[in-house]
Design a protein around this motif. Structure first.
Motif, PDB file in Angstrom:
ATOM      1  N   SER A 191     -15.532  -2.681  -2.868  1.00 55.14           N
ATOM      2  CA  SER A 191     -14.978  -1.445  -2.263  1.00 55.14           C
ATOM      3  C   SER A 191     -15.340  -1.324  -1.247  1.00 55.14           C
ATOM      4  N   CYS A 215      -9.921   1.022  -1.667  1.00 54.97           N
ATOM      5  CA  CYS A 215      -9.168  -0.079  -0.948  1.00 54.97           C
ATOM      6  C   CYS A 215     -10.535  -0.841  -1.491  1.00 54.97           C
ATOM      7  N   CYS A 216      -9.824  -2.547  -0.433  1.00 58.31           N
ATOM      8  CA  CYS A 216     -10.711  -3.496  -0.379  1.00 58.31           C
ATOM      9  C   CYS A 216     -10.005  -4.787  -0.056  1.00 58.31           C
ATOM     10  N   VAL A 243     -13.403   4.941   2.438  1.00 59.14           N
ATOM     11  CA  VAL A 243     -11.210   4.966   2.578  1.00 59.14           C
ATOM     12  C   VAL A 243     -11.910   6.525   3.779  1.00 59.14           C
ATOM     13  N   VAL A 280      -5.027   7.821   0.093  1.00 58.00           N
ATOM     14  CA  VAL A 280      -5.466   6.554  -1.063  1.00 58.00           C
ATOM     15  C   VAL A 280      -7.196   6.617  -1.151  1.00 58.00           C
ATOM     16  N   PHE A 328      -5.018  -6.834   1.363  1.00 56.27           N
ATOM     17  CA  PHE A 328      -6.053  -5.257   1.258  1.00 56.27           C
ATOM     18  C   PHE A 328      -5.104  -5.618   0.183  1.00 56.27           C
ATOM     19  N   THR A 329      -6.040  -4.808  -1.296  1.00 60.48           N
ATOM     20  CA  THR A 329      -5.273  -4.636  -2.480  1.00 60.48           C
ATOM     21  C   THR A 329      -5.600  -2.699  -1.578  1.00 60.48           C
ATOM     22  N   VAL A 330      -4.994  -2.107  -1.833  1.00 63.66           N
ATOM     23  CA  VAL A 330      -4.681  -0.868  -1.896  1.00 63.66           C
ATOM     24  C   VAL A 330      -4.472   0.515  -3.115  1.00 63.66           C
ATOM     25  N   GLN A 331      -5.293   1.084  -4.041  1.00 61.03           N
ATOM     26  CA  GLN A 331      -4.544   2.231  -4.556  1.00 61.03           C
ATOM     27  C   GLN A 331      -4.529   3.501  -4.273  1.00 61.03           C
ATOM     28  N   ALA A 332      -3.044   3.620  -4.382  1.00 56.37           N
ATOM     29  CA  ALA A 332      -2.418   4.397  -4.008  1.00 56.37           C
ATOM     30  C   ALA A 332      -1.976   5.228  -5.149  1.00 56.37           C
ATOM     31  N   ARG A 391      -6.703 -10.400  -2.223  1.00 57.21           N
ATOM     32  CA  ARG A 391      -5.064 -10.405  -2.918  1.00 57.21           C
ATOM     33  C   ARG A 391      -5.218  -9.662  -4.652  1.00 57.21           C
ATOM     34  N   PRO A 428      -9.528  -2.494  -6.443  1.00 55.84           N
ATOM     35  CA  PRO A 428      -9.738  -1.930  -5.395  1.00 55.84           C
ATOM     36  C   PRO A 428     -11.836  -0.681  -5.888  1.00 55.84           C
TER      37      PRO A 428
END
Length: 165
Positions: free
Chosen positions: A70, A56-57, A73, A53, A4-8, A60, A64
């Motif tokens: 997407s 996310c999507c 969340v 968050v 998963f790719t997550v933008q925090a 790798r 996101p």
């Protein structure tokens, strides 16, 4: 196992203290925001908010923010967090009232009048909805949430349980 790719993110806080002259609090706040935005003396504060968050999507090193990839969340991971839970109980609200996980303004409306109050389970979040409770002609609760999100649970109203969001 899936990637998963997550933008925090976290909220970094900056402040600018200004003094303004005004006749009302509303006028003062409008003038203060305008003055602060035109003043270059903003200072970084030495604290930040909790991490949350943004997006996310699956995949790798994926984007996101890509609309097709997407994922939604869950509320508890967002900047505002879970909405508060309002529990109304008794044979006819406002019999019993409990708020868990935040602050809401509750408005009870019936033929006799309207009562509005703020109920809180600290710490209050940015989300401060108004929950309006009315009785429908069939006796069931009519619940409206304005200005945010809240989970509302109604127990024992005329012997029936109802849930609305």
């Amino acid at each position: 196992m899936t990637w998963f790719t997550v933008q925090a993110a976290y909220a970094g806080y900056f402040a600018n203290t200004v003094s303004v002259e005004a006749d009302t609090i509303e006028e003062a706040l409008e003038k203060a925001i305008e003055a602060a935005n035109q003043d270059p003396n903003w200072k970084g504060l030495d604290h930040c908010g909790p991490s949350f968050v943004d997006a996310c999507c699956i995949g790798r090193d994926a984007d996101p923010w890509d609309r097709d990839a997407s994922l939604p969340v869950p509320a508890r991971f967002t900047e505002k967090g879970e909405p508060p839970l309002v529990t109304l109980s008794g044979t006819r609200p406002p019999g019993g009232l409990e708020v868990t996980g935040g602050t809401v303004r509750i408005r009870f409306e019936d033929g006799a009048g309207t009562v509005t109050t703020e109920v809180s389970d600290p710490p209050p979040p940015a989300n401060k909805p108004v929950v309006i409770v009315r009785r429908r002609p069939d006796g069931a609760p009519d619940i409206e949430v304005r200005g945010g999100k809240a989970l509302v649970r109604v127990e024992g109203w005329e012997g029936r349980d109802h849930a609305q969001a």
